[in-house]
Write a protein that holds these residues in place. Sequence first.
Motif, PDB file in Angstrom:
ATOM      1  N   GLU A   1     -45.861  28.277 -21.224  1.00 54.87           N
ATOM      2  CA  GLU A   1     -47.015  27.512 -20.656  1.00 54.87           C
ATOM      3  C   GLU A   1     -47.217  27.519 -19.630  1.00 54.87           C
ATOM      4  O   GLU A   1     -48.438  27.656 -18.811  1.00 54.87           O
ATOM      5  N   PHE A   2     -46.021  27.569 -18.492  1.00 55.20           N
ATOM      6  CA  PHE A   2     -46.208  27.585 -17.122  1.00 55.20           C
ATOM      7  C   PHE A   2     -46.872  28.951 -16.800  1.00 55.20           C
ATOM      8  O   PHE A   2     -47.552  29.121 -15.651  1.00 55.20           O
ATOM      9  N   ALA A   3     -46.509  29.964 -17.443  1.00 55.12           N
ATOM     10  CA  ALA A   3     -46.891  31.186 -16.992  1.00 55.12           C
ATOM     11  C   ALA A   3     -48.255  31.447 -17.329  1.00 55.12           C
ATOM     12  O   ALA A   3     -49.079  32.070 -16.409  1.00 55.12           O
ATOM     13  N   GLU A   4     -48.696  30.971 -18.538  1.00 54.74           N
ATOM     14  CA  GLU A   4     -50.156  30.983 -18.748  1.00 54.74           C
ATOM     15  C   GLU A   4     -51.055  30.065 -17.690  1.00 54.74           C
ATOM     16  O   GLU A   4     -52.065  30.634 -17.463  1.00 54.74           O
ATOM     17  N   ASN A   5     -50.770  28.829 -17.274  1.00 55.65           N
ATOM     18  CA  ASN A   5     -51.289  28.210 -16.273  1.00 55.65           C
ATOM     19  C   ASN A   5     -51.238  28.969 -14.898  1.00 55.65           C
ATOM     20  O   ASN A   5     -52.309  28.761 -14.365  1.00 55.65           O
ATOM     21  N   THR A   6     -50.278  29.562 -14.641  1.00 52.06           N
ATOM     22  CA  THR A   6     -50.258  30.219 -13.354  1.00 52.06           C
ATOM     23  C   THR A   6     -50.561  31.818 -13.181  1.00 52.06           C
ATOM     24  O   THR A   6     -50.338  32.514 -12.074  1.00 52.06           O
TER      25      THR A   6
ATOM     26  N   HIS B   1     -49.962  23.130  -8.742  1.00 50.54           N
ATOM     27  CA  HIS B   1     -49.523  22.817 -10.073  1.00 50.54           C
ATOM     28  C   HIS B   1     -49.542  21.410 -10.510  1.00 50.54           C
ATOM     29  O   HIS B   1     -49.956  21.056 -11.761  1.00 50.54           O
ATOM     30  N   ALA B   2     -49.142  20.769  -9.507  1.00 54.46           N
ATOM     31  CA  ALA B   2     -49.123  19.091  -9.899  1.00 54.46           C
ATOM     32  C   ALA B   2     -50.468  18.497 -10.194  1.00 54.46           C
ATOM     33  O   ALA B   2     -50.764  17.894 -10.912  1.00 54.46           O
ATOM     34  N   LEU B   3     -51.515  18.925  -9.034  1.00 52.14           N
ATOM     35  CA  LEU B   3     -52.697  18.385  -8.876  1.00 52.14           C
ATOM     36  C   LEU B   3     -53.904  19.150 -10.065  1.00 52.14           C
ATOM     37  O   LEU B   3     -54.402  18.335 -10.844  1.00 52.14           O
ATOM     38  N   ARG B   4     -53.704  20.427 -10.112  1.00 53.26           N
ATOM     39  CA  ARG B   4     -54.544  21.107 -10.706  1.00 53.26           C
ATOM     40  C   ARG B   4     -54.291  21.127 -12.050  1.00 53.26           C
ATOM     41  O   ARG B   4     -55.116  20.999 -13.020  1.00 53.26           O
ATOM     42  N   ASP B   5     -53.043  21.378 -12.556  1.00 52.52           N
ATOM     43  CA  ASP B   5     -52.577  21.622 -13.994  1.00 52.52           C
ATOM     44  C   ASP B   5     -52.079  20.577 -14.682  1.00 52.52           C
ATOM     45  O   ASP B   5     -51.884  20.144 -15.605  1.00 52.52           O
ATOM     46  N   GLY B   6     -51.343  19.415 -13.694  1.00 52.96           N
ATOM     47  CA  GLY B   6     -50.633  18.428 -14.094  1.00 52.96           C
ATOM     48  C   GLY B   6     -49.236  18.627 -15.018  1.00 52.96           C
ATOM     49  O   GLY B   6     -48.860  17.985 -15.647  1.00 52.96           O
ATOM     50  N   PHE B   7     -48.885  19.993 -14.734  1.00 48.63           N
ATOM     51  CA  PHE B   7     -47.812  20.474 -15.132  1.00 48.63           C
ATOM     52  C   PHE B   7     -46.963  21.493 -13.999  1.00 48.63           C
ATOM     53  O   PHE B   7     -47.541  22.500 -13.642  1.00 48.63           O
ATOM     54  N   PHE B   8     -45.876  20.970 -13.730  1.00 52.46           N
ATOM     55  CA  PHE B   8     -45.417  21.489 -12.708  1.00 52.46           C
ATOM     56  C   PHE B   8     -43.671  21.655 -12.802  1.00 52.46           C
ATOM     57  O   PHE B   8     -43.134  20.857 -13.465  1.00 52.46           O
ATOM     58  N   HIS B   9     -43.121  22.599 -12.053  1.00 53.17           N
ATOM     59  CA  HIS B   9     -41.690  22.772 -12.059  1.00 53.17           C
ATOM     60  C   HIS B   9     -41.227  21.687 -11.307  1.00 53.17           C
ATOM     61  O   HIS B   9     -41.462  21.492 -10.160  1.00 53.17           O
TER      62      HIS B   9
END
Length: 509
Positions: free
Chosen positions: A217-222, A280-288
């Motif tokens: 999922e993280f790879a798709e977002n970024t 990642h935190a603000l744009r996606d709401g999903f972060f490492h």
Amino acid sequence: MRGPHNILRLIRTGATFERTGAMGVALDAVDAPPRLRVAARVMGWPFRWLGYKGDPNLPPVTRAITALGPAYIKFGQILSTRADVVGPELAGHLRMLQDRLPPFPTDQAKAIIEAELRQPVDALFSEFSEPVAAASIAQVHRARVRETGREVAVKVLRPGIAAAFRRDIDAFHFAAGIIETLSPGSRRLRPRDVVSHFQSVVTGEQDMRLEAAAASEFAENTRNDDNFQIPEPHWILSGRRVLTSDWAEGLPMGDREALIAAGHDVSQIAKRVIQLFLQHALRDGFFHADMHHGNLKVAANGDVIAYDFGIMGEIDEYTRRVYAEILYGFIQRDYRRVARVHFEAGYVPRDRDETQFARALRAVGEPIFGADASRISMASLLAYLFEVTERFGMPTRTELILLQRTMVVVEGVARSLDPQLNIWDAAKPVVSDYIKENLGPRAIAKDTAKVVQTLGRYGPLLPNLVDQILWERAHARPAPAVPSRKPWVAMAAGAATLVVGLGLGMMLA
């Protein structure tokens, strides 16, 4: 079991620090006040014989933490990025906790792989190395897939790790209960909930299938993020205790001298780490949520490589919007607006004085605007913000603990690369773009479109729904009066909410 037997575990923690010589080092590193030093010595010294011996070849604090187990190691990993808190020497000693812990035997790792994937290791991989990294949860082997010839990293869960974590977490739960009993004022911080949150995080980290899903999922977002790479998982070679992913080739983020020798601009890399986290935190709401040195590399072309996705953080869209309002208020130095947003969202109890809260926020913000940003320590900022949250009775919001923790860790990583980094300048473009996207006409149009889509999806059901509501109102008997409940926005938020919101706001100073 969270009974009194955990007292022994807590006593043994202090005794281990005494026996390994770590107690004095730790107290000196945090510049502990005299009373705390005396209390720590009284609790640890008489029981010194109960402490674990640990590996005498390791530095004292690292020796104590590794002897105590994986939960303590996790805490040490966080401190390893905070040279401004524990000092550069201790931070350097703790850095080995990130990926250089003692490995378990390769034969044992192969047995786990064969049991999990139901095939011999030699049938799956043409090459399989000794451990190249070992951390608190798992260790990594470098391998080559026999069928494709592709080089991969094979991550194998440590044997018995689940039982070890349960033992530590039980002791933490017991300690949290004692704290709440002896200090009622601490209940607003919800120590038991904090421990429960930590428990859920580490439990999820022990299932490699969940980590593979998070990586995917993280790879798709970024995928379109510049100067950022993620090793993607190989699902067919992964299971509950094994994760196989692309091999990440690069220099360790923690080796500043090697990065400079290779010609990398460490200041630019430090800036990019901050920006990536905020994107990642603000744009996606999903972060490492575990971005310490051991989980970051730098590719030959200067790209930041992130791996180990066992701990990920999520922020819902509503919370991100609230932060946007808070950040915008700080940009304008409009502390009344920032205070009002906190009250409207229920982050501060309604019975508190909004004007006084705004004044307290001003006391936090104004010194930042006029200071040299490279001298501002996030640790010092968080300490003062904690005092503010305590004064205004804000309970801890456990779902935001990862965001708060990661923000501090990321700052530590960036400052280790460039001690003079202006963190606020690095963050400003990312946060500004988010505000433009989410606090203007474009955001209103986007929200309106979502409402229309929802109505369209449920349109065929609306006539029947209206008929049912009208029929029920026409035939319903008067209901007895019941006390009204507070709206959901008045639910407890927390110290972490203000800490993170204000901390990000400061980045725009």
